[in-house]
Design an enzyme around this catalytic site. Structure first.
Site, PDB file in Angstrom:
ATOM      1  N   ASN A   9      52.415  36.909  37.077  1.00  0.00           N
ATOM      2  CA  ASN A   9      51.877  38.218  37.440  1.00  0.00           C
ATOM      3  C   ASN A   9      51.058  38.020  38.720  1.00  0.00           C
ATOM      4  O   ASN A   9      49.972  37.451  38.666  1.00  0.00           O
ATOM      5  CB  ASN A   9      51.003  38.723  36.279  1.00  0.00           C
ATOM      6  CG  ASN A   9      50.283  40.011  36.616  1.00  0.00           C
ATOM      7  OD1 ASN A   9      50.557  40.642  37.637  1.00  0.00           O
ATOM      8  ND2 ASN A   9      49.350  40.407  35.761  1.00  0.00           N
ATOM      9  N   TRP A  10      51.618  38.490  39.822  1.00  0.00           N
ATOM     10  CA  TRP A  10      50.961  38.233  41.107  1.00  0.00           C
ATOM     11  C   TRP A  10      49.774  39.167  41.353  1.00  0.00           C
ATOM     12  O   TRP A  10      49.040  39.006  42.322  1.00  0.00           O
ATOM     13  CB  TRP A  10      51.974  38.362  42.251  1.00  0.00           C
ATOM     14  CG  TRP A  10      53.054  37.318  42.230  1.00  0.00           C
ATOM     15  CD1 TRP A  10      53.173  36.265  41.355  1.00  0.00           C
ATOM     16  CD2 TRP A  10      54.169  37.212  43.124  1.00  0.00           C
ATOM     17  NE1 TRP A  10      54.291  35.526  41.645  1.00  0.00           N
ATOM     18  CE2 TRP A  10      54.930  36.078  42.734  1.00  0.00           C
ATOM     19  CE3 TRP A  10      54.612  37.964  44.219  1.00  0.00           C
ATOM     20  CZ2 TRP A  10      56.094  35.684  43.395  1.00  0.00           C
ATOM     21  CZ3 TRP A  10      55.782  37.583  44.882  1.00  0.00           C
ATOM     22  CH2 TRP A  10      56.499  36.455  44.471  1.00  0.00           C
ATOM     23  N   LYS A  11      49.627  40.174  40.522  1.00  0.00           N
ATOM     24  CA  LYS A  11      48.515  41.141  40.647  1.00  0.00           C
ATOM     25  C   LYS A  11      48.444  41.685  42.081  1.00  0.00           C
ATOM     26  O   LYS A  11      49.486  41.851  42.713  1.00  0.00           O
ATOM     27  CB  LYS A  11      47.201  40.482  40.205  1.00  0.00           C
ATOM     28  CG  LYS A  11      47.328  39.854  38.803  1.00  0.00           C
ATOM     29  CD  LYS A  11      46.024  39.415  38.217  1.00  0.00           C
ATOM     30  CE  LYS A  11      46.261  38.812  36.840  1.00  0.00           C
ATOM     31  NZ  LYS A  11      45.044  38.400  36.167  1.00  0.00           N
ATOM     32  N   GLU A  99      43.554  44.368  32.775  1.00  0.00           N
ATOM     33  CA  GLU A  99      42.945  44.945  33.981  1.00  0.00           C
ATOM     34  C   GLU A  99      43.281  46.428  34.097  1.00  0.00           C
ATOM     35  O   GLU A  99      42.474  47.220  34.592  1.00  0.00           O
ATOM     36  CB  GLU A  99      43.405  44.151  35.218  1.00  0.00           C
ATOM     37  CG  GLU A  99      42.729  42.786  35.265  1.00  0.00           C
ATOM     38  CD  GLU A  99      43.561  41.678  35.876  1.00  0.00           C
ATOM     39  OE1 GLU A  99      44.541  41.960  36.575  1.00  0.00           O
ATOM     40  OE2 GLU A  99      43.231  40.494  35.614  1.00  0.00           O
ATOM     41  N   GLU A 169      46.725  38.076  25.557  1.00  0.00           N
ATOM     42  CA  GLU A 169      45.847  37.618  26.632  1.00  0.00           C
ATOM     43  C   GLU A 169      44.389  37.917  26.261  1.00  0.00           C
ATOM     44  O   GLU A 169      43.909  39.030  26.496  1.00  0.00           O
ATOM     45  CB  GLU A 169      46.204  38.330  27.932  1.00  0.00           C
ATOM     46  CG  GLU A 169      47.632  38.084  28.391  1.00  0.00           C
ATOM     47  CD  GLU A 169      47.776  38.307  29.888  1.00  0.00           C
ATOM     48  OE1 GLU A 169      48.161  37.360  30.573  1.00  0.00           O
ATOM     49  OE2 GLU A 169      47.481  39.411  30.361  1.00  0.00           O
ATOM     50  N   GLY A 175      41.468  34.693  34.228  1.00  0.00           N
ATOM     51  CA  GLY A 175      40.865  34.465  35.532  1.00  0.00           C
ATOM     52  C   GLY A 175      39.485  33.828  35.452  1.00  0.00           C
ATOM     53  O   GLY A 175      38.756  33.781  36.442  1.00  0.00           O
ATOM     54  N   GLY A 236      48.616  34.246  35.813  1.00  0.00           N
ATOM     55  CA  GLY A 236      48.044  34.910  36.981  1.00  0.00           C
ATOM     56  C   GLY A 236      47.861  33.918  38.114  1.00  0.00           C
ATOM     57  O   GLY A 236      48.788  33.612  38.864  1.00  0.00           O
ATOM     58  N   GLY A 237      46.666  33.367  38.212  1.00  0.00           N
ATOM     59  CA  GLY A 237      46.302  32.492  39.323  1.00  0.00           C
ATOM     60  C   GLY A 237      47.315  31.397  39.642  1.00  0.00           C
ATOM     61  O   GLY A 237      47.706  31.221  40.805  1.00  0.00           O
TER      62      GLY A 237
HETATM   63  P1  PGA Z   1      45.133  34.078  34.858  1.00  0.00           P
HETATM   64  O1  PGA Z   1      45.711  35.558  34.582  1.00  0.00           O
HETATM   65  O2  PGA Z   1      46.268  33.122  34.590  1.00  0.00           O
HETATM   66  O3  PGA Z   1      44.700  34.085  36.279  1.00  0.00           O
HETATM   67  O4  PGA Z   1      44.000  33.880  33.893  1.00  0.00           O
HETATM   68  C1  PGA Z   1      46.562  35.804  33.508  1.00  0.00           C
HETATM   69  C2  PGA Z   1      46.933  37.260  33.476  1.00  0.00           C
HETATM   70  O5  PGA Z   1      46.079  38.107  33.756  1.00  0.00           O
HETATM   71  O6  PGA Z   1      48.093  37.624  33.187  1.00  0.00           O
END
Ligand code: PGA
Length: 252
Positions: A9-11, A99, A169, A175, A236-237
């Site tokens: 998930n590149w957000k 989010e 999650e 994050g 994410g990251g």
């Molecule tokens: P993260 O994010 O790996 O940066 O903790 C995960 C996500 O929000 O899907």
């Protein structure tokens, strides 16, 4: 047999040129890997969806949108519909990310509508849920997760579940660098599979992939992914770097 999945998930990260260079690097580094029963998915921002999906057309990497509006069309300034996403050859969408729930006030009731719209448009859904730190501290994490899943998904029939991927999650781990322990992840995933088995036939529960998300990185992925009910990760990251993302694919 349910699929193993590594989804990035590149957000709100990566411009078009950065997105292109990331997928080029990912393609290069996963080339020749025996992916077997593993699905690799990336979710770029809307504005780059078309280009990324075109670039990945003949590759093993699938593309998902990060969100979608619940209505089919209309006066919803700034929003994106299911048919718009499908028109750029993207058939999958992430719904219910924490989010979206936190910053955009997405409720279970709204998510239930989004789920219906996505399914009506024959899209696959990565459905996210998870408790906040306070819930866990109070011992309410099972209750909260149960409510989120029931309210948004339990009106569906068994057939619809073929298009559902679950993503647990815990919000306190997203994050933050803090990860649920592999045991905490397994405990919750087994609980979730049990809920699905109670509501549906056990083959629905056995077939649904349940991903873990929250600070998964190359250093901790292997242990988390090795748990029986953890079928992969929503990342994410670590999905923003081709080497890290590839390491996660290798860890599965
Ligand atoms: P993260 O994010 O790996 O940066 O903790 C995960 C996500 O929000 O899907």
């Amino acid at each position: 047999m349910r699929s193993k999945i590594v989804a990035g998930n590149w957000k709100m990260n990566k411009t078009l040129s950065e997105s292109k260079s990331l997928i080029k690097d990912i393609k290069k580094s996963i080339n020749g890997l025996p992916l077997k029963n593993t699905r690799v998915i990336v979710a770029p921002t809307f504005v780059n969806l078309q280009k990324v999906s075109k670039k990945l057309k003949d590759s093993a990497i699938e593309v998902a949108a990060q969100n979608m509006h619940q209505e089919e069309s209309g006066a919803y300034t700034g929003e994106i519909s299911a048919s718009m996403i499908k028109a750029v050859y993207v058939n999958m969408v992430i719904l219910g990310h924490s989010e979206r729930r936190e910053y955009f006030n997405e409720t279970d009731a709204l998510l239930s509508k989004k789920v219906d719209t996505a399914l009506k448009n024959k899209m696959e859904i990565i459905f996210c849920f998870g408790e906040v730190l306070e819930d866990r501290k109070n011992g309410d994490h099972f209750k909260v997760v149960e409510r989120q899943i029931k309210n948004a998904l339990f009106h569906l029939n068994s057939e619809a579940w073929k298009n559902i991927i679950l993503a647990y999650e815990p919000v306190w781990a997203i994050g933050t660098g803090e990860t649920a322990s592999p045991e905490q992840a397994q405990e919750m995933h087994a609980f979730i599979r049990g809920l699905v088995a109670e509501r549906y036939l056990s083959d629905v529960a056995e077939e649904v992939s349940i991903l873990y998300g929250g600070s998964v990185k190359p250093a901790n992925a292997k242990e988390i992914f090795s748990k029986e009910d953890v079928d992969g990760g929503l990342i994410g990251g670590a999905a923003l770097n081709a080497d890290d993302f590839t390491a996660l694919i290798k860890a599965i």
